[in-house]
Design a protein around this motif. Sequence first.
Motif, PDB file in Angstrom:
ATOM      1  N   ALA A 102      84.439  25.258  50.232  1.00  0.00           N
ATOM      2  CA  ALA A 102      83.260  26.124  50.249  1.00  0.00           C
ATOM      3  C   ALA A 102      82.524  26.085  48.914  1.00  0.00           C
ATOM      4  O   ALA A 102      81.286  26.085  48.872  1.00  0.00           O
ATOM      5  CB  ALA A 102      83.675  27.563  50.575  1.00  0.00           C
ATOM      6  N   HIS A 142      78.599  24.982  48.628  1.00  0.00           N
ATOM      7  CA  HIS A 142      77.554  25.845  48.067  1.00  0.00           C
ATOM      8  C   HIS A 142      76.959  25.242  46.796  1.00  0.00           C
ATOM      9  O   HIS A 142      75.761  25.387  46.537  1.00  0.00           O
ATOM     10  CB  HIS A 142      78.125  27.236  47.787  1.00  0.00           C
ATOM     11  CG  HIS A 142      78.368  28.045  49.023  1.00  0.00           C
ATOM     12  ND1 HIS A 142      77.352  28.660  49.721  1.00  0.00           N
ATOM     13  CD2 HIS A 142      79.509  28.325  49.698  1.00  0.00           C
ATOM     14  CE1 HIS A 142      77.858  29.300  50.765  1.00  0.00           C
ATOM     15  NE2 HIS A 142      79.167  29.113  50.772  1.00  0.00           N
ATOM     16  N   THR A 192      74.561  22.259  47.684  1.00  0.00           N
ATOM     17  CA  THR A 192      73.354  22.638  48.425  1.00  0.00           C
ATOM     18  C   THR A 192      72.547  23.718  47.697  1.00  0.00           C
ATOM     19  O   THR A 192      71.699  24.363  48.305  1.00  0.00           O
ATOM     20  CB  THR A 192      73.725  23.146  49.832  1.00  0.00           C
ATOM     21  OG1 THR A 192      74.615  24.271  49.716  1.00  0.00           O
ATOM     22  CG2 THR A 192      74.394  22.050  50.638  1.00  0.00           C
ATOM     23  N   LEU A 193      72.818  23.905  46.417  1.00  0.00           N
ATOM     24  CA  LEU A 193      72.139  24.940  45.652  1.00  0.00           C
ATOM     25  C   LEU A 193      70.729  24.487  45.271  1.00  0.00           C
ATOM     26  O   LEU A 193      70.532  23.397  44.746  1.00  0.00           O
ATOM     27  CB  LEU A 193      72.935  25.259  44.383  1.00  0.00           C
ATOM     28  CG  LEU A 193      72.535  26.508  43.597  1.00  0.00           C
ATOM     29  CD1 LEU A 193      72.732  27.760  44.425  1.00  0.00           C
ATOM     30  CD2 LEU A 193      73.342  26.599  42.305  1.00  0.00           C
ATOM     31  N   LEU A 243      77.201  31.861  42.453  1.00  0.00           N
ATOM     32  CA  LEU A 243      78.190  30.946  43.038  1.00  0.00           C
ATOM     33  C   LEU A 243      79.613  31.402  42.731  1.00  0.00           C
ATOM     34  O   LEU A 243      80.494  31.400  43.611  1.00  0.00           O
ATOM     35  CB  LEU A 243      77.953  29.532  42.515  1.00  0.00           C
ATOM     36  CG  LEU A 243      78.840  28.424  43.095  1.00  0.00           C
ATOM     37  CD1 LEU A 243      78.678  28.348  44.605  1.00  0.00           C
ATOM     38  CD2 LEU A 243      78.511  27.089  42.455  1.00  0.00           C
ATOM     39  N   VAL A 255      80.472  34.286  44.888  1.00  0.00           N
ATOM     40  CA  VAL A 255      80.863  33.883  46.243  1.00  0.00           C
ATOM     41  C   VAL A 255      82.352  33.561  46.279  1.00  0.00           C
ATOM     42  O   VAL A 255      83.083  33.971  47.192  1.00  0.00           O
ATOM     43  CB  VAL A 255      80.028  32.676  46.713  1.00  0.00           C
ATOM     44  CG1 VAL A 255      80.571  32.147  48.040  1.00  0.00           C
ATOM     45  CG2 VAL A 255      78.569  33.062  46.884  1.00  0.00           C
ATOM     46  N   TRP A 300      75.075  31.593  52.791  1.00  0.00           N
ATOM     47  CA  TRP A 300      74.468  30.380  52.235  1.00  0.00           C
ATOM     48  C   TRP A 300      73.025  30.641  51.820  1.00  0.00           C
ATOM     49  O   TRP A 300      72.571  30.172  50.774  1.00  0.00           O
ATOM     50  CB  TRP A 300      74.536  29.256  53.260  1.00  0.00           C
ATOM     51  CG  TRP A 300      73.951  27.965  52.783  1.00  0.00           C
ATOM     52  CD1 TRP A 300      74.575  26.993  52.053  1.00  0.00           C
ATOM     53  CD2 TRP A 300      72.611  27.511  52.974  1.00  0.00           C
ATOM     54  NE1 TRP A 300      73.704  25.953  51.789  1.00  0.00           N
ATOM     55  CE2 TRP A 300      72.488  26.248  52.348  1.00  0.00           C
ATOM     56  CE3 TRP A 300      71.505  28.044  53.628  1.00  0.00           C
ATOM     57  CZ2 TRP A 300      71.312  25.516  52.347  1.00  0.00           C
ATOM     58  CZ3 TRP A 300      70.319  27.320  53.640  1.00  0.00           C
ATOM     59  CH2 TRP A 300      70.239  26.067  53.003  1.00  0.00           C
ATOM     60  N   HIS A 302      72.907  32.951  48.580  1.00  0.00           N
ATOM     61  CA  HIS A 302      73.457  32.464  47.320  1.00  0.00           C
ATOM     62  C   HIS A 302      72.432  31.658  46.512  1.00  0.00           C
ATOM     63  O   HIS A 302      72.680  31.326  45.358  1.00  0.00           O
ATOM     64  CB  HIS A 302      74.726  31.638  47.574  1.00  0.00           C
ATOM     65  CG  HIS A 302      74.527  30.160  47.645  1.00  0.00           C
ATOM     66  ND1 HIS A 302      73.976  29.522  48.731  1.00  0.00           N
ATOM     67  CD2 HIS A 302      74.822  29.179  46.755  1.00  0.00           C
ATOM     68  CE1 HIS A 302      73.930  28.220  48.513  1.00  0.00           C
ATOM     69  NE2 HIS A 302      74.440  27.975  47.327  1.00  0.00           N
ATOM     70  N   HIS A 303      71.270  31.377  47.089  1.00  0.00           N
ATOM     71  CA  HIS A 303      70.189  30.722  46.338  1.00  0.00           C
ATOM     72  C   HIS A 303      69.384  31.720  45.505  1.00  0.00           C
ATOM     73  O   HIS A 303      68.564  31.305  44.693  1.00  0.00           O
ATOM     74  CB  HIS A 303      69.220  30.027  47.295  1.00  0.00           C
ATOM     75  CG  HIS A 303      69.849  28.925  48.094  1.00  0.00           C
ATOM     76  ND1 HIS A 303      70.279  27.753  47.531  1.00  0.00           N
ATOM     77  CD2 HIS A 303      70.143  28.840  49.414  1.00  0.00           C
ATOM     78  CE1 HIS A 303      70.788  26.974  48.474  1.00  0.00           C
ATOM     79  NE2 HIS A 303      70.726  27.614  49.616  1.00  0.00           N
ATOM     80  N   THR A 352      76.694  26.060  61.105  1.00  0.00           N
ATOM     81  CA  THR A 352      76.654  25.487  59.761  1.00  0.00           C
ATOM     82  C   THR A 352      76.039  24.101  59.775  1.00  0.00           C
ATOM     83  O   THR A 352      75.280  23.731  58.869  1.00  0.00           O
ATOM     84  CB  THR A 352      78.076  25.431  59.168  1.00  0.00           C
ATOM     85  OG1 THR A 352      78.641  26.739  59.205  1.00  0.00           O
ATOM     86  CG2 THR A 352      78.042  24.945  57.739  1.00  0.00           C
TER      87      THR A 352
END
Length: 396
Positions: free
Chosen positions: A44, A48, A51-52, A123, A126, A161, A164-165, A390
């Motif tokens: 995970a 994350h 894909t940030l 991050l 998370v 997801w 978290h950006h 996902t």
Amino acid sequence: LEFRRVLFRSLFGYPKREDMISFLAKKQIWVLKYLPVIFLIGTAFLFHLLTLFSGHDWGGDFAQYIAQARNIATGKPFGESGYIYNPDNPIAPITYPPVFSLLLVPVYMYFGLNLYAMKMVILLAVMFLLIAFYGFCSGRLTSPLSRLGAVGLVAFSPWIWDVHHKINSEILFMAFLYASLFLIDKLEREDKDETRRLVLAIITGGVIYLACGTRSVGILLIPALIASNLLRMRRIDRTTVIATLVFGGFYLAQNIFFHADKSYMAYSPFHLENFFPNLEGYYVTMRGYWGEGFTIPARKATLLITGLLATAGFLASFRRKCSTAEIYLLLYLGVIFSYDAMVGVRYLLPVIPLYIMYVFCGIEAFPNIRGTQYKKYLAMGLLCRSEEHTSELQSH
């Protein structure tokens, strides 16, 4: 061989070879026990991280958090963020709680106004959330597959997801919230060593403050903890008093030096007539949790099945121990349902892990049918359903 025995004795206190082998065997079992969840959380983390996004949406909350962090780093007054508060038309409180901004201070001091570096705090939050949630589930779910499935559904949740950006406090609040619930559960199970209970109560009070100091709705943990004591024991436990006093000390210091919640009274109006309209709005929001790419009947069916399982799991947990988690969930839902605005994902997100955990509690609450393994199949079905969502999210 003698050298190894002396070395092992000095390091671990095991003078005999048999004790050494037993020690290593126990460590190996411990590693094998937690290896799946370690692998899951590590996967995970990579997902994350890779894909940030580097940019940010055009919101307002993130700017105020960063401005507060800048003020702390530069020695300016905490509330001088540039936001002009209008008491006749409040669109945000004068200041936000300070914990999230305090965690941004080291990043601001070393990297300046670097949004990508600040997202590293999110991050890490998370990862902390997943570890705390796994610890919380360990005391609630008996099956290792259920615990792994619950953490997996949270780890790869499209809502997690998406958030978290953003440099906002939701994820950090959730991390402290589930750390608090984990510690409270542990405190309720610990009934032998009084010194350990005292230390655990002090730590619990501090972590509850961190939740409240990140988002003010974390203060509901205190009445939930007290109500749980009264319902279970017909009295308030000494450790609850200690945890509340520790929380109160930190909360008082926050109100004196950083942030007071009085502006929330104007900013956050609550009315009972909002309950049913908000309930309908949040139902529509939850329907979208299981994938916008699927048909509406499929989403409704998934929500119905998981909703019934979660309700069964909640009722089973409430009857069994009536813990702080169940009461906090009811209080939190009462707050967001009576709020003047239906905010949607942002306000539902903190209780999504509870919803997922109660789904698996509902699965475990049903007895096996003629020795079949239907519980495992149902758990794997939920994981596959989440994986489809996902995959859709990754394609976007």
